[in-house]
Design a protein around this motif. Structure first.
Motif, PDB file in Angstrom:
ATOM      1  N   LYS A  37      36.013  13.767 110.870  1.00  0.00           N
ATOM      2  CA  LYS A  37      34.803  14.495 111.260  1.00  0.00           C
ATOM      3  C   LYS A  37      34.054  13.741 112.357  1.00  0.00           C
ATOM      4  O   LYS A  37      33.545  14.351 113.312  1.00  0.00           O
ATOM      5  CB  LYS A  37      33.891  14.694 110.050  1.00  0.00           C
ATOM      6  N   TYR A  38      33.990  12.418 112.231  1.00  0.00           N
ATOM      7  CA  TYR A  38      33.346  11.622 113.285  1.00  0.00           C
ATOM      8  C   TYR A  38      34.154  11.675 114.579  1.00  0.00           C
ATOM      9  O   TYR A  38      33.582  11.683 115.679  1.00  0.00           O
ATOM     10  CB  TYR A  38      33.194  10.168 112.831  1.00  0.00           C
ATOM     11  N   ASP A  39      35.481  11.692 114.460  1.00  0.00           N
ATOM     12  CA  ASP A  39      36.313  11.704 115.664  1.00  0.00           C
ATOM     13  C   ASP A  39      36.161  13.014 116.443  1.00  0.00           C
ATOM     14  O   ASP A  39      36.202  13.011 117.681  1.00  0.00           O
ATOM     15  CB  ASP A  39      37.774  11.500 115.267  1.00  0.00           C
ATOM     16  N   GLY A  57      33.430  15.086 115.940  1.00  0.00           N
ATOM     17  CA  GLY A  57      32.020  15.471 116.007  1.00  0.00           C
ATOM     18  C   GLY A  57      31.735  16.722 115.207  1.00  0.00           C
ATOM     19  O   GLY A  57      30.904  17.552 115.600  1.00  0.00           O
ATOM     20  N   LEU A  86      27.856  15.985 112.870  1.00  0.00           N
ATOM     21  CA  LEU A  86      27.862  14.542 113.132  1.00  0.00           C
ATOM     22  C   LEU A  86      28.073  14.278 114.615  1.00  0.00           C
ATOM     23  O   LEU A  86      28.775  15.025 115.309  1.00  0.00           O
ATOM     24  CB  LEU A  86      28.976  13.858 112.336  1.00  0.00           C
ATOM     25  N   GLU A  87      27.466  13.202 115.102  1.00  0.00           N
ATOM     26  CA  GLU A  87      27.666  12.814 116.486  1.00  0.00           C
ATOM     27  C   GLU A  87      29.046  12.195 116.655  1.00  0.00           C
ATOM     28  O   GLU A  87      29.477  11.384 115.837  1.00  0.00           O
ATOM     29  CB  GLU A  87      26.585  11.816 116.908  1.00  0.00           C
ATOM     30  N   ARG A  88      29.741  12.563 117.682  1.00  0.00           N
ATOM     31  CA  ARG A  88      31.096  12.059 117.894  1.00  0.00           C
ATOM     32  C   ARG A  88      31.059  10.552 118.136  1.00  0.00           C
ATOM     33  O   ARG A  88      30.353  10.060 119.012  1.00  0.00           O
ATOM     34  CB  ARG A  88      31.737  12.768 119.087  1.00  0.00           C
ATOM     35  N   ASP A  89      31.849   9.848 117.330  1.00  0.00           N
ATOM     36  CA  ASP A  89      31.855   8.385 117.398  1.00  0.00           C
ATOM     37  C   ASP A  89      33.267   7.910 117.060  1.00  0.00           C
ATOM     38  O   ASP A  89      33.656   7.821 115.885  1.00  0.00           O
ATOM     39  CB  ASP A  89      30.837   7.806 116.424  1.00  0.00           C
ATOM     40  N   LYS A 143      33.325   4.545 114.983  1.00  0.00           N
ATOM     41  CA  LYS A 143      33.041   4.761 113.567  1.00  0.00           C
ATOM     42  C   LYS A 143      34.235   5.395 112.874  1.00  0.00           C
ATOM     43  O   LYS A 143      34.565   5.042 111.729  1.00  0.00           O
ATOM     44  CB  LYS A 143      31.805   5.666 113.433  1.00  0.00           C
ATOM     45  N   ALA A 144      34.902   6.310 113.562  1.00  0.00           N
ATOM     46  CA  ALA A 144      36.084   6.953 112.988  1.00  0.00           C
ATOM     47  C   ALA A 144      37.184   5.923 112.724  1.00  0.00           C
ATOM     48  O   ALA A 144      37.822   5.947 111.653  1.00  0.00           O
ATOM     49  CB  ALA A 144      36.584   8.044 113.919  1.00  0.00           C
TER      50      ALA A 144
END
Length: 388
Positions: free
Chosen positions: A244-246, A248, A252-255, A258-259
């Motif tokens: 989900k982070y990858d 975005g 969630l903000e794309r990061d 964090k991913a």
């Protein structure tokens, strides 16, 4: 004295040799009798390896008997004998510390002592050590053999057909991850057929087929449930959150950083898809060493796409035998592109007819195991493309 006595007899009886011979014979008989008496009636020497209590008792008895003689010099000698016996007893009897050290070194490859509490070599799993010092001292001799055996053990685990998992609802073999759904309510991964079994169309959410949790009204509710599973160290939930982070997703903000951190954590917990995601990340950075490591871990976890990528990497290095092994394993698990590579190897006489026929049968059986009418309808509803 004996020599002087014999000479005197010979001088006194020089005129009578018979008497001289008689006296010499008598003297010889007396000397022999004395030697025999000393050998028979003298005390035997102390036995080697006697117990410390026997030695101490003998020393004490000797000291007491010499002391009763009344001589000061004899008492000193007795005391010296007692101290000597005590030192011998102390040297022969092991202390408690030495006994403890011996018990902790059973079949150590370095010191060879006996006992419990050994640790196997992390590489070859063949030799044992009682301490880090023994392992370090043995490393120069053991390094070459250890690396060879470790590579053999790694290949045994790598080229083993991975086990399959079943859907907890329909109990059929789970297909590839693209045809499954993660339930954030109960932490179960089910097939799309079961996920859409309670819906009339793909746009309508349904209660969880496994735990019957209420349907999710919004992305925020799904994220809330997902975070609860992450807090419980659920490897699949952590991997899912990393995706989900990858992308975005879920607001969630794309990061990407964090991913990657979440995927590493999930990979340490044993999630195969997390290794697949990390391998893709490293391959994009052209870090093929780390990419290969995560492909291998994902392949041993049952990911056919990662195993296909391993075969492609081995082919690039010129290791066609290893590449065919990877493609054969993934083809038997139902991967179509791997089967195409095995067919090519058969056409080039690199794969025997028997192996090719066995691979074809295993490929068909794997596809039949994951096929059902319910899953086919769900695949059409979700718009998912068939894994190739």
């Amino acid at each position: 004295l004996v020599r002087t006595f014999v000479l005197n007899i010979m001088m006194e009886n020089a005129a009578e040799p018979t008497n001289t011979l008689f006296y010499c014979s008598l003297l010889g008989f007396a000397v022999i009798s004395l030697l025999l008496w000393k050998r028979v009636f003298s005390p035997p020497p102390a036995q080697t390896g006697t117990s410390s209590s026997t030695s101490s008792a003998a020393a004490t008895t000797g000291a007491g008997s010499v002391a009763r003689s009344g001589s000061g010099t004899s008492s000193t000698v007795a005391a010296a004998r007692t101290r000597s016996s005590s030192r011998a007893t102390t040297a022969a009897t092991p202390t408690a510390a030495s006994t403890k050290d011996v018990s902790g070194c059973t079949h150590c490859a370095t010191c060879g002592m006996g006992g419990d509490g050994l640790k196997k070599c992390n590489g070859c799993k063949m030799v044992k050590y009682c301490s880090v010092e023994c392992q370090k001292s043995h490393r120069p001799k053991h390094k070459k053999e250890c690396r060879k055996r470790a590579a053999e053990l790694h290949d045994e685990a790598l080229f083993k057909q991975p086990p399959t998992e079943e859907c907890p609802v329909c109990f059929l073999v789970l297909p590839h991850a693209r045809h499954t759904a993660y339930q954030a309510c109960c932490g179960k991964t089910i097939c799309l057929g079961c996920a859409f079994s309670m819906t009339r169309d793909a746009n309508h959410d349904a209660p969880c087929p496994f735990c019957r949790a209420p349907e999710i009204d919004s992305e925020g509710e799904f994220l809330k449930r997902l975070m609860k599973r992450v807090a419980l160290n659920d490897a699949e939930a952590i991997q899912n959150l990393g995706c989900k982070y990858d992308r975005g997703a879920l607001g969630l903000e794309r990061d990407s950083r964090k991913a990657s951190e979440l995927w590493k954590k999930a990979a340490n917990l044993g999630d195969a898809m997390a290794h697949t995601c990390l391998a893709a990340t490293y391959s994009e950075r052209f870090d093929m060493k780390n990419a290969k490591y995560h492909w291998e871990m994902a392949a041993m976890g049952g990911d056919s796409i990662s195993r296909f990528n391993l075969g492609t990497d081995e082919l690039r290095k010129g290791n066609y035998d290893r590449a065919l092994k990877h493609w054969t394993i993934s083809a038997r698990a139902g991967h179509d592109r791997s089967l195409a590579e095995v067919k090519r190897g058969f056409s080039q006489d690199l794969v025997t007819k028997e192996d090719f026929e066995n691979t074809l049968r295993a490929h068909k059986n794997s596809l039949d195991e994951v096929k059902s009418e319910q899953r086919i309808r769900a695949s059409h509803l979700s718009g998912a493309n068939r894994e190739t």
